[in-house]
Design an enzyme around this catalytic site. Structure first.
Site, PDB file in Angstrom:
ATOM      1  N   GLU A  96      73.362  57.103  55.484  1.00 37.34           N
ATOM      2  CA  GLU A  96      73.171  57.152  56.936  1.00 37.34           C
ATOM      3  C   GLU A  96      74.311  56.507  57.718  1.00 37.34           C
ATOM      4  O   GLU A  96      74.063  55.713  58.625  1.00 37.34           O
ATOM      5  CB  GLU A  96      71.839  56.483  57.282  1.00 37.34           C
ATOM      6  CG  GLU A  96      71.744  54.978  56.992  1.00 37.34           C
ATOM      7  CD  GLU A  96      71.273  54.618  55.594  1.00 37.34           C
ATOM      8  OE1 GLU A  96      71.346  55.478  54.694  1.00 37.34           O
ATOM      9  OE2 GLU A  96      70.838  53.473  55.398  1.00 37.34           O
TER      10      GLU A  96
ATOM     11  N   HIS B 261      65.356  62.310  57.477  1.00 33.00           N
ATOM     12  CA  HIS B 261      65.436  60.950  56.924  1.00 33.00           C
ATOM     13  C   HIS B 261      66.699  60.239  57.416  1.00 33.00           C
ATOM     14  O   HIS B 261      66.626  59.133  57.964  1.00 33.00           O
ATOM     15  CB  HIS B 261      65.406  60.996  55.393  1.00 33.00           C
ATOM     16  CG  HIS B 261      65.479  59.632  54.768  1.00 33.00           C
ATOM     17  ND1 HIS B 261      64.361  58.891  54.467  1.00 33.00           N
ATOM     18  CD2 HIS B 261      66.542  58.852  54.433  1.00 33.00           C
ATOM     19  CE1 HIS B 261      64.728  57.720  53.962  1.00 33.00           C
ATOM     20  NE2 HIS B 261      66.050  57.676  53.930  1.00 33.00           N
ATOM     21  N   GLU B 262      67.842  60.899  57.225  1.00 35.55           N
ATOM     22  CA  GLU B 262      69.105  60.252  57.612  1.00 35.55           C
ATOM     23  C   GLU B 262      69.143  60.041  59.128  1.00 35.55           C
ATOM     24  O   GLU B 262      69.621  59.018  59.609  1.00 35.55           O
ATOM     25  CB  GLU B 262      70.306  61.086  57.147  1.00 35.55           C
ATOM     26  CG  GLU B 262      70.348  61.370  55.638  1.00 35.55           C
ATOM     27  CD  GLU B 262      70.288  60.123  54.758  1.00 35.55           C
ATOM     28  OE1 GLU B 262      70.596  59.021  55.246  1.00 35.55           O
ATOM     29  OE2 GLU B 262      69.910  60.253  53.577  1.00 35.55           O
TER      30      GLU B 262
ATOM     31  N   HIS C 268      67.257  57.003  60.334  1.00 38.25           N
ATOM     32  CA  HIS C 268      67.996  55.751  60.141  1.00 38.25           C
ATOM     33  C   HIS C 268      68.759  55.336  61.402  1.00 38.25           C
ATOM     34  O   HIS C 268      69.146  54.179  61.531  1.00 38.25           O
ATOM     35  CB  HIS C 268      68.992  55.892  58.987  1.00 38.25           C
ATOM     36  CG  HIS C 268      68.425  55.519  57.647  1.00 38.25           C
ATOM     37  ND1 HIS C 268      67.883  54.282  57.398  1.00 38.25           N
ATOM     38  CD2 HIS C 268      68.341  56.212  56.487  1.00 38.25           C
ATOM     39  CE1 HIS C 268      67.484  54.227  56.130  1.00 38.25           C
ATOM     40  NE2 HIS C 268      67.739  55.392  55.554  1.00 38.25           N
TER      41      HIS C 268
ATOM     42  N   GLU D  80      64.019  51.073  54.791  1.00 34.57           N
ATOM     43  CA  GLU D  80      63.657  52.346  54.162  1.00 34.57           C
ATOM     44  C   GLU D  80      62.196  52.748  54.365  1.00 34.57           C
ATOM     45  O   GLU D  80      61.897  53.923  54.518  1.00 34.57           O
ATOM     46  CB  GLU D  80      64.008  52.324  52.669  1.00 34.57           C
ATOM     47  CG  GLU D  80      65.516  52.259  52.402  1.00 34.57           C
ATOM     48  CD  GLU D  80      66.307  53.451  52.958  1.00 34.57           C
ATOM     49  OE1 GLU D  80      65.698  54.470  53.342  1.00 34.57           O
ATOM     50  OE2 GLU D  80      67.545  53.333  53.022  1.00 34.57           O
TER      51      GLU D  80
ATOM     52  N   ASP E 193      71.564  46.299  43.860  1.00 38.73           N
ATOM     53  CA  ASP E 193      71.549  47.632  43.244  1.00 38.73           C
ATOM     54  C   ASP E 193      70.561  47.681  42.077  1.00 38.73           C
ATOM     55  O   ASP E 193      69.986  48.724  41.775  1.00 38.73           O
ATOM     56  CB  ASP E 193      72.950  48.027  42.734  1.00 38.73           C
ATOM     57  CG  ASP E 193      73.887  48.392  43.886  1.00 38.73           C
ATOM     58  OD1 ASP E 193      73.398  48.519  45.032  1.00 38.73           O
ATOM     59  OD2 ASP E 193      75.101  48.534  43.644  1.00 38.73           O
TER      60      ASP E 193
ATOM     61  N   TYR F  32      60.908  52.320  49.815  1.00 39.14           N
ATOM     62  CA  TYR F  32      60.711  53.576  50.545  1.00 39.14           C
ATOM     63  C   TYR F  32      59.221  53.903  50.656  1.00 39.14           C
ATOM     64  O   TYR F  32      58.677  54.053  51.745  1.00 39.14           O
ATOM     65  CB  TYR F  32      61.398  54.744  49.815  1.00 39.14           C
ATOM     66  CG  TYR F  32      62.906  54.681  49.784  1.00 39.14           C
ATOM     67  CD1 TYR F  32      63.662  55.519  50.587  1.00 39.14           C
ATOM     68  CD2 TYR F  32      63.572  53.798  48.945  1.00 39.14           C
ATOM     69  CE1 TYR F  32      65.051  55.484  50.560  1.00 39.14           C
ATOM     70  CE2 TYR F  32      64.964  53.756  48.910  1.00 39.14           C
ATOM     71  CZ  TYR F  32      65.690  54.598  49.719  1.00 39.14           C
ATOM     72  OH  TYR F  32      67.057  54.556  49.699  1.00 39.14           O
TER      73      TYR F  32
HETATM   74 ZN    ZN Z   1      67.206  55.942  53.601  1.00 42.70          ZN
END
Ligand code: ZN
Length: 656
Positions: free
Chosen positions: A307, A331-332, A335, A354, A412, A420
């Protein structure tokens, strides 16, 4: 473009929370379980950075970068304009990772600096000893000269062989902690600043900001000047350079891509992106960033999307040639409010980015396709969450909604569907118990207005929630916060409208029943099923249908070649002819499960056209499961068109 934006602005009435007297407002105390877990500092400090960001106020950042395709490096300068806000602080500490730092200046005077030894996974701390001139509250400029190295984790370099245009390509991916591998910085989502960027390259450049001008340097390079006037954290910086052209897809939107794909991209996105933006604006408030553009990356782009503000980075597998994958853009786009405008202060609270984004994405989709589609998408998400948690090596550690990365764990490593989907489910649950969208929507507007351009932790979110719904305190007190926030595993399951899924399950069940009853000839099956069965299915329903067929352990499709072929013949238009990568991949999985030999070389051919790891890795695993020599020969031939990370992982998969 401008009038469109102004019109929506004038419609916007700033929401106000319900009237509370001053006493109630200051006395909002969270339930004990939340109160006890509240960090001492608000917002919580970020432990995934070596910088002393809390001692400074960063006003603005200038990036001056050169992209060298020949050496696969980016070098240049970054200049921070900042104020010291903590009297006791006498050094500046920044994050770096695999960078060479050549020079440091404060207000044009060289100063000493020291690059500490690298510590995994957070990198090498840069310590700068400022002269006394940087006294409290004085504004000063900190300028650093630097270069990336071959170990850089922020940039991916592709050679001409890995692109369709035959020209090299570079793109960045900085979330969560890789901005420090592109330039020295306060690499924390807690720090936001405006940005200017001047980026020099032999090929066109796109950036997470609005282009201001392009200067031809007369030596085969051009300098692209960009401005990001909304303060953003470093991880949101996005840069790509390659053989890129652009076309309009809406009043405030363009698509950037390689020349051969431009027409397809324009067709795929035209009209719909603006519909999404307007739907989002109704739910939250007007889009603040001016333009909304999409970069459709080269085939070997290994990810789904990112995003970057003003310039969503997208996988080319979004192009389905029938607009059936376009919802992913929701979705993007979402953001632009959650994550980019209102940001988690550290990766412990990643669900604020998220979970909110998935929630808003599904609200946008519902505004366009209806409430049943939102619930269907939530149900698919629920199944993803269950699969993701059950596949986790360490679910106790990484499946809680609020994470604890304060011991320096790599964010990460903690990455999964949990922030999410568990995040979505919490917000969906709150929406439901508080009275549905009608009651919840004023809170959405209030929350995003209150924290716009700020970074926050989960507890500030809960403070705002409890304060806003002070008159529904008993409802909020009854929520099992411990389970939702701190316990690993699945959350309580909400009640979803299952109409769209039920249609899919009953059709899959009917196929299973016919086959179990021995009705397996083409004639039998053509009497029981017709193309009309799935004519009205959307692509997500087709995906679920194919997944359900493959997952049914009672039917061994490899013993029912005729039935499998008949199914594909009956539904040819919706399934076999689809160019939606999600459907294409599931079709191959169905064919491979049924061991239809003619599909093996077709799958091998398809693997030459996709680079997204989501499809490439399971694609090779499938081929390997039925025809190992073909899988190995295909990889041998194609390995250099893939992204290096993707290539390494497939190689590893095939060795096992
Ligand atoms: Zn996302």
């Amino acid at each position: 473009m401008l009038s469109q934006f102004t019109r929506s602005l004038s419609c916007f009435v700033k929401p106000t929370p319900p009237k509370l007297n001053k006493l109630t407002r200051t006395m909002t105390v969270l339930p004990k379980i939340l109160q006890d877990a509240r960090p001492k500092v608000s917002p919580e400090l970020d432990y995934s950075t070596y910088s002393n960001y809390q001692n400074f106020k960063i006003n603005h950042t200038d990036l001056n970068l050169n992209i060298s395709f020949d050496d696969s490096i980016v070098n240049g300068f970054v200049t921070f304009n900042l104020n010291k806000i903590d009297k006791s602080c006498n050094e500046i500490r920044l994050d770096t990772s695999f960078l060479t730092v050549d020079s440091v200046e404060i207000d044009d005077a060289k100063v000493d600096f020291q690059l500490k030894d690298r510590l995994e996974p957070l990198g090498s701390q840069l310590i700068i000893n400022p002269p006394t001139a940087t006294s409290l509250n004085n504004e000063f400029n900190l300028k650093l000269g630097f270069s990336t190295t071959k170990d850089c984790t922020a940039l991916q370099w592709l050679n001409g062989e890995q692109t369709s245009s035959g020209k090299p390509y570079v793109f960045s991916q900085l979330e969560a902690i890789h901005a420090r591998a592109l330039f020295p910085c306060f690499d924390t989502p807690s720090v936001k600043s405006t940005f200017n960027a001047a980026i020099t390259s032999t090929l066109p450049v796109v950036f997470s900001g609005i282009e201001q001008s392009v200067v031809d340097n007369g030596n085969g390079t051009k300098t692209y000047n960009f401005k990001q006037s909304v303060p953003i954290p470093a991880y949101l910086i996005g840069i790509a350079s390659g053989d890129l052209v652009s076309g309009e897809i809406g009043p405030r939107s363009k698509v950037y891509t390689e020349p051969f794909r431009l027409k397809d991209c324009e067709w795929e996105f035209s009209g719909d992106v603006e519909k999404f933006i307007q739907a989002a604006e109704k739910i939250i408030f007007p889009y603040e960033w001016g333009t909304y553009d999409i970069l459709v990356n080269v085939n070997s782009y290994p990810y789904g999307g990112m995003e970057s503000p003003n310039m969503t980075f997208a996988t080319p597998t979004l192009i389905a040639y029938d607009k059936s994958n376009i919802d992913v853009i929701a979705h993007e786009l979402a953001h632009s409010w959650s994550g980019n405008l209102v940001t988690n202060c550290s990766w412990n609270h990643f669900w604020l980015n998220e979970g909110w984004t998935v929630y808003l994405e599904r609200r946008i989709v519902a505004a366009i396709h209806g409430e049943a589609t939102r619930h269907f998408s939530a149900l698919i998400g629920w199944n993803d969450l269950a699969n993701s948690i059950s596949a986790m090596k360490n679910p106790d550690r990484f499946s809680t909604l609020i994470q604890n990365l304060n011991d320096g764990t790599d964010p990460d490593e903690a990455f999964s569907s949990v922030p999410y989907e568990k995040g979505f489910n919490l917000l969906f649950h709150l929406e439901t118990i508080l009275g549905g969208p009608k009651e919840f929507d004023p809170f959405i507007k209030h929350y995003f207005t209150k924290f716009s351009k700020k970074s926050l932790d989960s507890y500030q979110f809960f403070d705002t929630l409890f304060e806003f719904f002070a008159d529904k305190r008993e409802i909020l007190d009854a929520v099992d916060w411990e389970t939702w926030l701190y316990k690993p595993g699945m959350p309580p399951k909400p009640k979803f409208i299952t109409t769209l899924a039920d249609n899919v399950y009953s059709l899959a069940e009917k196929w299973a029943t016919e086959i179990k009853n021995g009705n397996t000839t083409e004639d039998d099956l053509k009497q029981a099923f017709t193309a009309a069965d799935i004519k009205d299915f959307n692509s997500n329903q087709i995906v679920l249908f194919l997944d359900t067929l493959v997952q049914n352990k009672e039917i061994q499709w490899n013993n029912h070649h005729t039935a499998a072929k008949t199914l594909l013949k009956i539904y040819e238009d919706s399934i076999v002819k689809s160019r939606n990568a999600e459907v294409v991949f599931r079709t191959y999985r169905f064919e491979i499960t049924a061991q239809l030999k003619e599909s093996y070389p077709q799958l091998a051919e398809w693997l030459a056209t996709v680079g997204r790891m989501k499809f490439v890795r399971p694609g090779y695993r499938l081929l390997n499961s039925v025809d190992r020599p073909l899988a190995l020969a295909t990889f041998e031939k194609l390995q250099n068109i893939y992204h290096p990370i993707c290539k390494a992982l497939v190689k590893q998969d095939l060795e096992a």
